[in-house]
Design an enzyme around this catalytic site. Structure first.
Site, PDB file in Angstrom:
ATOM      1  N   THR A  76       0.800  -1.223   0.000  1.00 52.23           N
ATOM      2  CA  THR A  76       0.000   0.000   0.000  1.00 52.23           C
ATOM      3  C   THR A  76       0.836   1.279   0.000  1.00 52.23           C
ATOM      4  O   THR A  76       0.514   2.216  -0.754  1.00 52.23           O
ATOM      5  CB  THR A  76      -0.980   0.004   1.183  1.00 52.23           C
ATOM      6  OG1 THR A  76      -1.811  -1.154   1.107  1.00 52.23           O
ATOM      7  CG2 THR A  76      -1.871   1.240   1.147  1.00 52.23           C
ATOM      8  N   TRP A  97       0.885  -4.666 -23.551  1.00 50.24           N
ATOM      9  CA  TRP A  97       0.972  -3.620 -22.540  1.00 50.24           C
ATOM     10  C   TRP A  97      -0.389  -3.393 -21.880  1.00 50.24           C
ATOM     11  O   TRP A  97      -0.497  -3.299 -20.656  1.00 50.24           O
ATOM     12  CB  TRP A  97       1.458  -2.343 -23.215  1.00 50.24           C
ATOM     13  CG  TRP A  97       1.978  -1.263 -22.334  1.00 50.24           C
ATOM     14  CD1 TRP A  97       1.451  -0.823 -21.158  1.00 50.24           C
ATOM     15  CD2 TRP A  97       3.147  -0.477 -22.566  1.00 50.24           C
ATOM     16  NE1 TRP A  97       2.202   0.198 -20.641  1.00 50.24           N
ATOM     17  CE2 TRP A  97       3.247   0.433 -21.494  1.00 50.24           C
ATOM     18  CE3 TRP A  97       4.092  -0.436 -23.593  1.00 50.24           C
ATOM     19  CZ2 TRP A  97       4.282   1.375 -21.412  1.00 50.24           C
ATOM     20  CZ3 TRP A  97       5.103   0.495 -23.503  1.00 50.24           C
ATOM     21  CH2 TRP A  97       5.210   1.387 -22.423  1.00 50.24           C
ATOM     22  N   ARG A  99      -2.806  -5.236 -21.430  1.00 48.70           N
ATOM     23  CA  ARG A  99      -3.297  -6.331 -20.585  1.00 48.70           C
ATOM     24  C   ARG A  99      -3.095  -6.020 -19.107  1.00 48.70           C
ATOM     25  O   ARG A  99      -3.765  -6.613 -18.252  1.00 48.70           O
ATOM     26  CB  ARG A  99      -2.586  -7.637 -20.940  1.00 48.70           C
ATOM     27  CG  ARG A  99      -3.061  -8.272 -22.237  1.00 48.70           C
ATOM     28  CD  ARG A  99      -2.285  -9.541 -22.551  1.00 48.70           C
ATOM     29  NE  ARG A  99      -2.389 -10.517 -21.485  1.00 48.70           N
ATOM     30  CZ  ARG A  99      -3.411 -11.363 -21.320  1.00 48.70           C
ATOM     31  NH1 ARG A  99      -4.437 -11.313 -22.151  1.00 48.70           N
ATOM     32  NH2 ARG A  99      -3.415 -12.228 -20.341  1.00 48.70           N
ATOM     33  N   ARG A 101      -4.130  -4.186 -16.447  1.00 48.06           N
ATOM     34  CA  ARG A 101      -5.355  -3.407 -16.279  1.00 48.06           C
ATOM     35  C   ARG A 101      -5.330  -2.537 -15.027  1.00 48.06           C
ATOM     36  O   ARG A 101      -6.363  -2.199 -14.481  1.00 48.06           O
ATOM     37  CB  ARG A 101      -6.556  -4.363 -16.247  1.00 48.06           C
ATOM     38  CG  ARG A 101      -6.694  -5.174 -17.539  1.00 48.06           C
ATOM     39  CD  ARG A 101      -7.885  -6.110 -17.495  1.00 48.06           C
ATOM     40  NE  ARG A 101      -7.781  -7.122 -16.459  1.00 48.06           N
ATOM     41  CZ  ARG A 101      -7.123  -8.278 -16.601  1.00 48.06           C
ATOM     42  NH1 ARG A 101      -6.518  -8.545 -17.745  1.00 48.06           N
ATOM     43  NH2 ARG A 101      -7.081  -9.150 -15.625  1.00 48.06           N
ATOM     44  N   GLU A 107      -5.770   6.483 -25.185  1.00 49.90           N
ATOM     45  CA  GLU A 107      -4.989   6.161 -26.378  1.00 49.90           C
ATOM     46  C   GLU A 107      -5.418   7.008 -27.577  1.00 49.90           C
ATOM     47  O   GLU A 107      -6.585   7.379 -27.713  1.00 49.90           O
ATOM     48  CB  GLU A 107      -5.151   4.674 -26.725  1.00 49.90           C
ATOM     49  CG  GLU A 107      -4.306   4.223 -27.902  1.00 49.90           C
ATOM     50  CD  GLU A 107      -4.586   2.775 -28.298  1.00 49.90           C
ATOM     51  OE1 GLU A 107      -4.026   2.332 -29.323  1.00 49.90           O
ATOM     52  OE2 GLU A 107      -5.361   2.105 -27.592  1.00 49.90           O
ATOM     53  N   SER A 109      -6.833   7.783 -30.943  1.00 49.11           N
ATOM     54  CA  SER A 109      -7.949   7.085 -31.573  1.00 49.11           C
ATOM     55  C   SER A 109      -7.909   7.220 -33.088  1.00 49.11           C
ATOM     56  O   SER A 109      -7.944   8.329 -33.624  1.00 49.11           O
ATOM     57  CB  SER A 109      -9.280   7.626 -31.055  1.00 49.11           C
ATOM     58  OG  SER A 109     -10.362   7.035 -31.753  1.00 49.11           O
ATOM     59  N   ARG A 111     -10.330   6.289 -34.817  1.00 45.79           N
ATOM     60  CA  ARG A 111     -11.714   6.582 -35.221  1.00 45.79           C
ATOM     61  C   ARG A 111     -11.884   8.085 -35.444  1.00 45.79           C
ATOM     62  O   ARG A 111     -12.701   8.511 -36.243  1.00 45.79           O
ATOM     63  CB  ARG A 111     -12.699   6.125 -34.146  1.00 45.79           C
ATOM     64  CG  ARG A 111     -12.834   4.626 -34.018  1.00 45.79           C
ATOM     65  CD  ARG A 111     -13.998   4.286 -33.104  1.00 45.79           C
ATOM     66  NE  ARG A 111     -15.276   4.631 -33.719  1.00 45.79           N
ATOM     67  CZ  ARG A 111     -16.426   4.723 -33.039  1.00 45.79           C
ATOM     68  NH1 ARG A 111     -16.445   4.529 -31.736  1.00 45.79           N
ATOM     69  NH2 ARG A 111     -17.535   5.030 -33.669  1.00 45.79           N
ATOM     70  N   HIS A 197       3.364   0.820  -7.177  1.00 51.03           N
ATOM     71  CA  HIS A 197       3.227  -0.615  -6.904  1.00 51.03           C
ATOM     72  C   HIS A 197       2.883  -1.374  -8.182  1.00 51.03           C
ATOM     73  O   HIS A 197       3.508  -2.382  -8.515  1.00 51.03           O
ATOM     74  CB  HIS A 197       2.146  -0.852  -5.844  1.00 51.03           C
ATOM     75  CG  HIS A 197       1.686  -2.273  -5.764  1.00 51.03           C
ATOM     76  ND1 HIS A 197       2.537  -3.324  -5.486  1.00 51.03           N
ATOM     77  CD2 HIS A 197       0.460  -2.832  -5.965  1.00 51.03           C
ATOM     78  CE1 HIS A 197       1.864  -4.456  -5.492  1.00 51.03           C
ATOM     79  NE2 HIS A 197       0.606  -4.198  -5.783  1.00 51.03           N
ATOM     80  N   ARG A 206       7.701  -7.539 -17.470  1.00 48.80           N
ATOM     81  CA  ARG A 206       8.114  -7.130 -18.812  1.00 48.80           C
ATOM     82  C   ARG A 206       9.613  -6.888 -18.960  1.00 48.80           C
ATOM     83  O   ARG A 206      10.105  -6.775 -20.081  1.00 48.80           O
ATOM     84  CB  ARG A 206       7.335  -5.880 -19.222  1.00 48.80           C
ATOM     85  CG  ARG A 206       5.826  -6.098 -19.286  1.00 48.80           C
ATOM     86  CD  ARG A 206       5.460  -7.300 -20.156  1.00 48.80           C
ATOM     87  NE  ARG A 206       4.009  -7.504 -20.226  1.00 48.80           N
ATOM     88  CZ  ARG A 206       3.433  -8.454 -20.938  1.00 48.80           C
ATOM     89  NH1 ARG A 206       4.168  -9.301 -21.630  1.00 48.80           N
ATOM     90  NH2 ARG A 206       2.113  -8.579 -20.950  1.00 48.80           N
TER      91      ARG A 206
END
Length: 307
Positions: A76, A97, A99, A101, A107, A109, A111, A197, A206
């Site tokens: 903590t 990366w 993954r 969460r 990010e 976009s 779109r 943490h 990684r």
């Protein structure tokens, strides 16, 4: 504790302030840079002591406390520090990366905006071969002469896919659909904010030699160039107790203890009871757990009793 109304000074880390916004280049066109941060080694100590006073303990005592927290997995206090990074990364690498969460992410976009006109290129000598031992890993390299042909076709693919993408946009096709043919090597960008943490957990996975080379390059930069400046005492403890530590399961330490006591028969019995020495047609069956234990025994300069 500070008296109510007493102004608090925000922790600053001069070594990290010096690189705020500085891009660290990764791969052929990627980058990592610090946008903002909160906290420091001192913040971890303060949280652990539930104290906001500065300068109440000597540095060596702070170091001892941080190492105790890391050693005993009291996580903590490390969550009291946060950092926001700007990253530019190939999409295939970003899939791994994201993954993790345990971060806040925004990010770029495709779109809303035209896709970044850049894709990671692979040099002829950089094509890795599929590992025969690890289904998700690579091992050794393709001969550069043959690799040059693969690289040439890769370049051709990039050029064709980009041209088709731009043609679709010129026809008025929606960006969300026009992007369908873009390769996974196309670069994307994101803001990635996480606490210390969770960042250390990311780095533990990684920076590992078994991690994919591309994301490991990013993790190495984040750890060695950023975290080491931001929280140097924590970084030292992380390397000592986590990254470079040798972890043993209950079964493993029992085997190690038996081998160290020259009790080879006892070590074999423990390994056999754990299912590490099963036989198939008179030969030892494949066992990743046994192989990993063997590697640890060699690291400790001990014999491998079943060899």
């Amino acid at each position: 504790m500070n008296e109510p109304g007493t102004p608090l000074e925000r922790p600053h880390v001069a070594a990290l302030d010096a690189i705020l916004g500085k891009p660290f280049r990764v791969l052929d066109d990627g980058l990592v840079r610090v946008i903002d941060y909160m906290g420091s080694d001192e913040s971890i100590v303060q949280a652990a002591r539930v104290s906001y006073g500065a300068g109440t303990k000597r540095i060596h005592e702070d170091r001892g406390l941080i190492r105790y927290l890391m050693r005993h997995r009291h996580t903590t206090p490390f969550e009291m520090c946060e950092i926001k990074l700007h990253v530019r990364v190939p999409m295939d690498c970003w899939r791994q990366w994201i993954r993790h969460r345990t971060a806040s992410v925004n990010e770029y976009s495709t779109r809303y905006s035209v896709a970044i006109d850049a894709a990671q290129r692979t040099a002829p000598g950089e094509w890795r071969l599929q590992s025969q031992k690890n289904k998700q890993g690579s091992d050794e390299f393709l001969d550069p002469v043959r690799g040059s042909g693969v690289t040439a076709k890769e370049t051709e693919l990039y050029e064709i896919s980009r041209r088709l993408y731009m043609e679709r946009l010129a026809l008025g096709i929606a960006r969300e659909q026009a992007r369908k043919g873009l390769p996974l090597s196309t670069y994307t960008e994101a803001y990635w904010k996480t606490n210390l943490h969770n960042l250390l957990h990311f780095l533990r996975l990684r920076m590992d030699p078994h991690s994919q080379e591309e994301i490991r390059a990013y993790a190495d930069i984040i750890g060695k160039e950023i975290v080491s400046r931001w929280c140097p005492i924590t970084w030292e403890a992380f390397l000592d107790y986590s990254m470079n530590a040798l972890e043993l399961s209950a079964t493993e330490w029992r085997v190690v203890a038996a081998v160290a006591s020259s009790d080879k028969a006892g070590a074999l019995e423990i390994a056999k009871a754990a299912g590490m020495l099963n036989l198939v047609e008179g030969r030892l069956a494949k066992s990743r757990e046994r192989d990993e234990l063997a590697a640890k025994l060699r690291q400790l300069n001990l014999i491998v009793p079943w060899e």
